[in-house]
Design a protein around this motif. Structure first.
Motif, PDB file in Angstrom:
ATOM      1  N   LEU A 182       0.836  -1.200   0.000  1.00  0.00           N
ATOM      2  CA  LEU A 182       0.000   0.000   0.000  1.00  0.00           C
ATOM      3  C   LEU A 182       0.872   1.252   0.000  1.00  0.00           C
ATOM      4  O   LEU A 182       0.625   2.186  -0.770  1.00  0.00           O
ATOM      5  CB  LEU A 182      -0.943   0.001   1.204  1.00  0.00           C
ATOM      6  CG  LEU A 182      -1.788   1.260   1.407  1.00  0.00           C
ATOM      7  CD1 LEU A 182      -2.694   1.527   0.215  1.00  0.00           C
ATOM      8  CD2 LEU A 182      -2.605   1.149   2.691  1.00  0.00           C
ATOM      9  N   ALA A 183       1.904   1.268   0.836  1.00  0.00           N
ATOM     10  CA  ALA A 183       2.808   2.428   0.889  1.00  0.00           C
ATOM     11  C   ALA A 183       3.465   2.654  -0.468  1.00  0.00           C
ATOM     12  O   ALA A 183       3.569   3.797  -0.936  1.00  0.00           O
ATOM     13  CB  ALA A 183       3.848   2.228   1.984  1.00  0.00           C
ATOM     14  N   ALA A 184       3.911   1.582  -1.113  1.00  0.00           N
ATOM     15  CA  ALA A 184       4.544   1.713  -2.431  1.00  0.00           C
ATOM     16  C   ALA A 184       3.537   2.240  -3.456  1.00  0.00           C
ATOM     17  O   ALA A 184       3.872   3.101  -4.279  1.00  0.00           O
ATOM     18  CB  ALA A 184       5.108   0.364  -2.872  1.00  0.00           C
ATOM     19  N   PHE A 185       2.309   1.752  -3.401  1.00  0.00           N
ATOM     20  CA  PHE A 185       1.259   2.224  -4.303  1.00  0.00           C
ATOM     21  C   PHE A 185       1.032   3.726  -4.113  1.00  0.00           C
ATOM     22  O   PHE A 185       0.963   4.477  -5.085  1.00  0.00           O
ATOM     23  CB  PHE A 185      -0.039   1.452  -4.061  1.00  0.00           C
ATOM     24  CG  PHE A 185      -1.221   2.003  -4.804  1.00  0.00           C
ATOM     25  CD1 PHE A 185      -1.428   1.699  -6.138  1.00  0.00           C
ATOM     26  CD2 PHE A 185      -2.132   2.846  -4.172  1.00  0.00           C
ATOM     27  CE1 PHE A 185      -2.504   2.213  -6.834  1.00  0.00           C
ATOM     28  CE2 PHE A 185      -3.219   3.365  -4.860  1.00  0.00           C
ATOM     29  CZ  PHE A 185      -3.409   3.057  -6.197  1.00  0.00           C
ATOM     30  N   LEU A 186       0.933   4.158  -2.867  1.00  0.00           N
ATOM     31  CA  LEU A 186       0.679   5.575  -2.579  1.00  0.00           C
ATOM     32  C   LEU A 186       1.859   6.460  -2.980  1.00  0.00           C
ATOM     33  O   LEU A 186       1.665   7.632  -3.286  1.00  0.00           O
ATOM     34  CB  LEU A 186       0.324   5.760  -1.105  1.00  0.00           C
ATOM     35  CG  LEU A 186      -1.005   5.119  -0.677  1.00  0.00           C
ATOM     36  CD1 LEU A 186      -1.213   5.252   0.831  1.00  0.00           C
ATOM     37  CD2 LEU A 186      -2.175   5.706  -1.452  1.00  0.00           C
ATOM     38  N   ARG A 187       3.064   5.907  -3.005  1.00  0.00           N
ATOM     39  CA  ARG A 187       4.246   6.652  -3.471  1.00  0.00           C
ATOM     40  C   ARG A 187       4.332   6.682  -4.988  1.00  0.00           C
ATOM     41  O   ARG A 187       5.211   7.311  -5.563  1.00  0.00           O
ATOM     42  CB  ARG A 187       5.534   6.003  -2.948  1.00  0.00           C
ATOM     43  CG  ARG A 187       5.844   6.213  -1.506  1.00  0.00           C
ATOM     44  CD  ARG A 187       7.298   5.808  -1.186  1.00  0.00           C
ATOM     45  NE  ARG A 187       7.680   4.496  -1.702  1.00  0.00           N
ATOM     46  CZ  ARG A 187       7.518   3.331  -1.060  1.00  0.00           C
ATOM     47  NH1 ARG A 187       6.976   3.310   0.149  1.00  0.00           N
ATOM     48  NH2 ARG A 187       7.906   2.199  -1.614  1.00  0.00           N
ATOM     49  N   GLY A 188       3.453   5.940  -5.652  1.00  0.00           N
ATOM     50  CA  GLY A 188       3.493   5.863  -7.104  1.00  0.00           C
ATOM     51  C   GLY A 188       4.481   4.823  -7.607  1.00  0.00           C
ATOM     52  O   GLY A 188       4.885   4.852  -8.769  1.00  0.00           O
ATOM     53  N   GLU A 189       4.865   3.891  -6.734  1.00  0.00           N
ATOM     54  CA  GLU A 189       5.812   2.833  -7.092  1.00  0.00           C
ATOM     55  C   GLU A 189       5.193   1.464  -6.784  1.00  0.00           C
ATOM     56  O   GLU A 189       5.710   0.707  -5.961  1.00  0.00           O
ATOM     57  CB  GLU A 189       7.111   2.998  -6.296  1.00  0.00           C
ATOM     58  CG  GLU A 189       7.765   4.342  -6.486  1.00  0.00           C
ATOM     59  CD  GLU A 189       8.850   4.637  -5.446  1.00  0.00           C
ATOM     60  OE1 GLU A 189       9.066   3.818  -4.519  1.00  0.00           O
ATOM     61  OE2 GLU A 189       9.474   5.700  -5.561  1.00  0.00           O
ATOM     62  N   PRO A 190       4.057   1.150  -7.412  1.00  0.00           N
ATOM     63  CA  PRO A 190       3.350  -0.086  -7.054  1.00  0.00           C
ATOM     64  C   PRO A 190       4.188  -1.344  -7.324  1.00  0.00           C
ATOM     65  O   PRO A 190       4.939  -1.407  -8.286  1.00  0.00           O
ATOM     66  CB  PRO A 190       2.102  -0.056  -7.923  1.00  0.00           C
ATOM     67  CG  PRO A 190       2.413   0.861  -9.045  1.00  0.00           C
ATOM     68  CD  PRO A 190       3.427   1.850  -8.526  1.00  0.00           C
ATOM     69  N   GLU A 191       4.022  -2.305  -6.413  1.00  0.00           N
ATOM     70  CA  GLU A 191       4.676  -3.607  -6.536  1.00  0.00           C
ATOM     71  C   GLU A 191       3.609  -4.636  -6.882  1.00  0.00           C
ATOM     72  O   GLU A 191       2.472  -4.525  -6.419  1.00  0.00           O
ATOM     73  CB  GLU A 191       5.325  -3.990  -5.202  1.00  0.00           C
ATOM     74  CG  GLU A 191       6.325  -2.979  -4.702  1.00  0.00           C
ATOM     75  CD  GLU A 191       6.701  -3.202  -3.236  1.00  0.00           C
ATOM     76  OE1 GLU A 191       6.199  -4.155  -2.604  1.00  0.00           O
ATOM     77  OE2 GLU A 191       7.505  -2.405  -2.738  1.00  0.00           O
ATOM     78  N   PRO A 192       3.946  -5.647  -7.665  1.00  0.00           N
ATOM     79  CA  PRO A 192       2.918  -6.648  -8.008  1.00  0.00           C
ATOM     80  C   PRO A 192       2.393  -7.354  -6.758  1.00  0.00           C
ATOM     81  O   PRO A 192       3.185  -7.826  -5.943  1.00  0.00           O
ATOM     82  CB  PRO A 192       3.645  -7.624  -8.930  1.00  0.00           C
ATOM     83  CG  PRO A 192       5.064  -7.218  -8.971  1.00  0.00           C
ATOM     84  CD  PRO A 192       5.233  -5.941  -8.223  1.00  0.00           C
ATOM     85  N   PRO A 193       1.080  -7.413  -6.586  1.00  0.00           N
ATOM     86  CA  PRO A 193       0.519  -8.018  -5.378  1.00  0.00           C
ATOM     87  C   PRO A 193       0.833  -9.499  -5.246  1.00  0.00           C
ATOM     88  O   PRO A 193       0.878 -10.016  -4.138  1.00  0.00           O
ATOM     89  CB  PRO A 193      -0.980  -7.775  -5.492  1.00  0.00           C
ATOM     90  CG  PRO A 193      -1.221  -7.435  -6.902  1.00  0.00           C
ATOM     91  CD  PRO A 193       0.041  -6.897  -7.474  1.00  0.00           C
ATOM     92  N   ASP A 194       1.074 -10.178  -6.357  1.00  0.00           N
ATOM     93  CA  ASP A 194       1.370 -11.605  -6.235  1.00  0.00           C
ATOM     94  C   ASP A 194       2.767 -11.869  -5.688  1.00  0.00           C
ATOM     95  O   ASP A 194       3.156 -13.012  -5.480  1.00  0.00           O
ATOM     96  CB  ASP A 194       1.123 -12.351  -7.541  1.00  0.00           C
ATOM     97  CG  ASP A 194       1.800 -11.723  -8.736  1.00  0.00           C
ATOM     98  OD1 ASP A 194       2.562 -10.748  -8.574  1.00  0.00           O
ATOM     99  OD2 ASP A 194       1.572 -12.220  -9.853  1.00  0.00           O
ATOM    100  N   SER A 195       3.519 -10.784  -5.388  1.00  0.00           N
ATOM    101  CA  SER A 195       4.816 -10.951  -4.723  1.00  0.00           C
ATOM    102  C   SER A 195       4.648 -11.040  -3.199  1.00  0.00           C
ATOM    103  O   SER A 195       5.591 -11.375  -2.499  1.00  0.00           O
ATOM    104  CB  SER A 195       5.755  -9.790  -5.087  1.00  0.00           C
ATOM    105  OG  SER A 195       5.249  -8.575  -4.570  1.00  0.00           O
ATOM    106  N   VAL A 196       3.460 -10.735  -2.702  1.00  0.00           N
ATOM    107  CA  VAL A 196       3.163 -10.852  -1.267  1.00  0.00           C
ATOM    108  C   VAL A 196       2.610 -12.255  -1.026  1.00  0.00           C
ATOM    109  O   VAL A 196       1.571 -12.615  -1.594  1.00  0.00           O
ATOM    110  CB  VAL A 196       2.138  -9.773  -0.829  1.00  0.00           C
ATOM    111  CG1 VAL A 196       1.751  -9.953   0.628  1.00  0.00           C
ATOM    112  CG2 VAL A 196       2.689  -8.375  -1.092  1.00  0.00           C
TER     113      VAL A 196
END
Length: 183
Positions: free
Chosen positions: A41-55
């Motif tokens: 969520l933090a990465a998404f809000l910074r504009g640097e989204p990470e693929p959710p399937d990595s969690v």
């Protein structure tokens, strides 16, 4: 026999996948504080989204949903959201392609529309899962949007009311982008 009992975290994780045909979720919160999502969520809000399937927890969720879909089971949710959506709700919408890709049916209803059709305030502020139209898992949250308790309910009157709210929410909601009306 009617049942009403609090589920441990492990029991919740098990019971949520114990359905024969359908699982439906009604989401009413403006945000969720889920520890496994914090970094993403933090990465998404910074504009640097990470693929959710990595969690790992989300990957497991997507895999379980795909298994249910392959078995012909239906998993669906209606998210009641603000207009404009909160930051967390924007994050949820960004996750839609992964949920939909796994086989989940995602629908949206504005909070205003939920009030117009009398879903709110009647349905309250507690999220829930409805399993096979016979068991309900109430999800209770604190004021900081942390889930504090899950409660399994099989009281027929409570379950039938949830079925009516589900039908109302589905009827008035719209599919997430990328899905067609045939789902």
């Amino acid at each position: 026999m009617t049942e009403r009992r609090v589920l441990t975290g492990a029991e919740f994780g098990q019971v949520i996948h114990e359905f024969e045909h359908t699982a439906f979720r009604l989401e009413l919160q403006p945000a969720y504080l889920e520890p496994e999502e914090a970094g993403m969520l933090a990465a998404f809000l910074r504009g640097e989204p990470e693929p959710p399937d990595s969690v790992p927890e989300l990957r497991q969720w997507f895999d379980r949903i795909a298994q249910h879909a392959q078995q012909g089971k239906r998993v669906e949710r209606v998210r009641v959201q603000d207009d404009p959506p909160t930051d967390y709700q924007r994050f949820e919408r960004w996750l839609d392609p992964w949920n939909v890709g796994a086989g989940e049916v995602m629908r949206y209803l504005t909070r205003q529309k939920a009030h117009e059709i009398a879903l709110l305030p009647a349905a309250g502020s507690t999220d829930w899962w409805l399993l096979d139209s016979s068991r309900l898992i109430l999800m209770h949250f604190d004021s900081n949007h942390r889930r504090v308790r899950n409660e399994l309910v099989t009281d027929p009157a409570v379950v039938v009311q949830a079925c009516m709210w589900r039908d109302l929410a589905v009827h008035h909601s719209v599919l997430a982008s990328g899905q067609n009306a045939a789902v």
